[in-house]
Design a protein around this motif. Structure first.
Motif: not given
Length: 544
Positions: A162, A174, A229
């Motif tokens: 993040s 995020t 992510l």
């Protein structure tokens, strides 16, 4: 989600720095969904399992990975990694080697820390649980801890990835990733409910299917949260490679990290005392504290976290450039926007807190009485919402200036104030009301921290436009008082809250009245800080 793309040296993924209102606005939507789904699985847990020693045990064990992650790296990641990554973007390689080295050191430390934490699960239980009155179940806490402590590694991975994305001004993935985690946990709870029988309490069996499903399913949610992510990282052109060794900037990072570790360690002393005071009082106190704290943080999580995430890279750049005026302007803007949005919400929560607790948690196994305790705890602590947001904002200013020492010293003062008050709650307050006193103490501590932080920053930076901030806060308190007063007057005409129906009637009638009157007063008084928020809402409505 935010558009991402391959980026060049020192440029954000979008090619230019997004406006604060735009970045924080899009994150606020994602954060709102995240908080609602996160809150949703807490409610489903209360409905399906109740507010009792089983949920207390799960709550304590599920808190341990967060606590240990914060002690290992979490506080550091949330505070100084983004500023340092932003500064490294001026390197010839755009900060790629520095980022890889930081990631290598971070992952290695987290892996070692996770193994040690799992091995020490019984020790953590002994520290956090006071079983002297027989109200807690330490064996169940330890069993859950074995299954939940591996989350530490994946919390760390999520935080590191993040930070890399946020340093490139990519916020969407995020902000949305926790939603995926919450959906996995909801699926876990449904599976738990579908299994026959009850969870084994005496004796606790490690092979109990319900225990395994709840523990492993919750950990799986954190794993998925980190893994989702990876596509966004590929889109910004980031490729990880193991890069070993410590360079001069990592040594600087280490110096800052030590102070932040001190900050987290001191704050956890307060958390340990909190948990012990709660576990020695009436059953359900830990679960009520956790759920009330979640409700308390909901408006901050949507408004404050979004604002902080968007404002941190700007403040970091201003601090790196030595632009004190811009840094102060961002601090002042963040403080005033927080006041305008959060104080009226505090007034609303104070009035409808008790009803909201029953409306959300009164169904199923939780019951009316326990959910009323939760609601009263929320109502009595709601005044701390703005001080809490200001403390978080001030921390980011200190960290943007690479000053990790001052926040630690402020935390020392806050903890020194907090601990005796917590013990006073345990000694003087009725056992079933202790959790209300504990949350009240929390909010008082944030008031102390916010005042101290503002004074310290004034010494460091000079004029902080404090008169302007205080004026906006005073107007917002007036608006909140008028809105709360109007709702309180109307509440005299409504039936007493003693069921789900009367609770929902109270929430649906009084909440909008308090909210509309409070914000109406702000509009009537032409508070300029309200304009960025109303403009954003208007655009969203037109877009819809």
């Amino acid at each position: 989600m935010d558009r991402t793309a391959t980026v060049t040296k020192g440029e954000p993924a979008g090619g230019s720095t997004p406006s604060l209102a735009k970045a924080s606005g899009s994150m606020a939507i994602a954060t709102l969904v995240s908080r609602i789904t996160g809150f949703g699985w807490k409610m489903v847990m209360a409905w399906l399992i109740g507010i009792n020693v089983a949920t207390d045990s799960f709550t304590i064990a599920n808190t341990l990975p967060n606590i240990i992650f914060e002690l290992l790296l979490g506080g550091v990641l949330a505070s100084i990694v983004v500023p340092l990554l932003v500064r490294s973007q001026s390197d010839d390689d755009g900060g790629a080697e520095y980022t890889n080295r930081l990631l290598t050191v971070g992952l290695t430390g987290l892996a070692v820390g996770t193994l040690l934490a799992v091995a020490a699960a019984p020790l953590f239980t002994a520290v956090y649980v006071d079983d002297s009155t027989g109200k807690a179940n330490p064996e169940l806490v330890t069993a859950f801890a074995y299954l939940l402590l591996p989350e530490i590694l994946f919390y760390g991975l999520f935080a590191l990835l993040s930070a890399i994305l946020q340093a490139k001004h990519v916020f969407g993935p995020t902000a949305w990733a926790p939603v995926v985690n919450n959906l996995v946990i909801l699926a876990t709870l449904v599976t738990y409910w579908a299994l026959p029988g009850d969870i084994s309490l005496d004796p606790v069996r490690m092979g109990d299917p319900k225990l395994l499903v709840l523990g492993i399913g919750t950990t799986l949610g954190i794993v998925v949260q980190a893994v989702v992510l990876l596509p966004a990282l590929r889109r910004i052109g980031f490729k990880f490679r193991w890069t070993w060794g410590i360079d001069a900037r990592l040594r600087e990072f280490g110096g800052l990290a030590l102070w932040i570790l001190g900050y987290v360690a001191i704050s956890q002393v307060g958390m340990v005392i909190t948990q012990r005071v709660l576990t020695v009082a009436a059953s359900g106190g830990v679960s009520i504290y956790s759920n009330a704290w979640l409700l308390f943080q909901l408006p901050y999580g949507v408004i404050g976290v979004s604002l902080l995430t968007a404002i941190l890279p700007r403040m970091s750049k201003a601090a790196a450039d030595g632009d004190t005026q811009k840094l102060v302007d961002d601090l002042s803007t963040g403080s005033r926007l927080s006041a305008v949005m959060l104080i009226p919400i505090s007034a609303v929560l104070t009035i409808i807190g008790a009803s909201l607790g029953v409306a959300l948690f009164g169904a199923g196994e939780a019951g009316i009485e326990q959910s009323q305790r939760l609601g009263h705890a929320l109502a009595f602590s709601a005044f701390g919402l703005l001080p809490y947001a200001l403390v978080m904002l001030q921390l980011r200013v200190f960290y943007a200036m690479k000053d990790a020492r001052t926040p630690t010293l402020i935390m020392v003062v806050m903890t020194v104030v907090k601990i005796p008050l917590l013990y006073m709650c345990g000694a003087l307050v009725r056992p079933d009301q202790v959790v209300i006193g504990v949350l009240l103490v929390n909010s008082l501590t944030f008031v102390v921290g916010a005042v101290l932080g503002q004074m310290w920053l004034w010494v460091r930076l000079g004029n902080l436009h404090s008169k302007k901030i205080v004026r906006v806060i005073a107007v917002c308190v007036l608006a909140g008082a008028v809105g709360g007063g109007a709702a309180w007057g109307l509440s005299l005409l409504l039936p007493e809250v003693d069921s789900l129906v009367t609770a929902w009637v109270s929430v649906v009638v009084l909440g909008p009245v308090a909210c509309l009157v409070a914000f109406g007063v702000l509009v009537a008084l032409k508070v300029p800080e309200l304009k960025p928020a109303t403009s954003r809402i208007t655009r969203l409505v037109r877009r819809g």
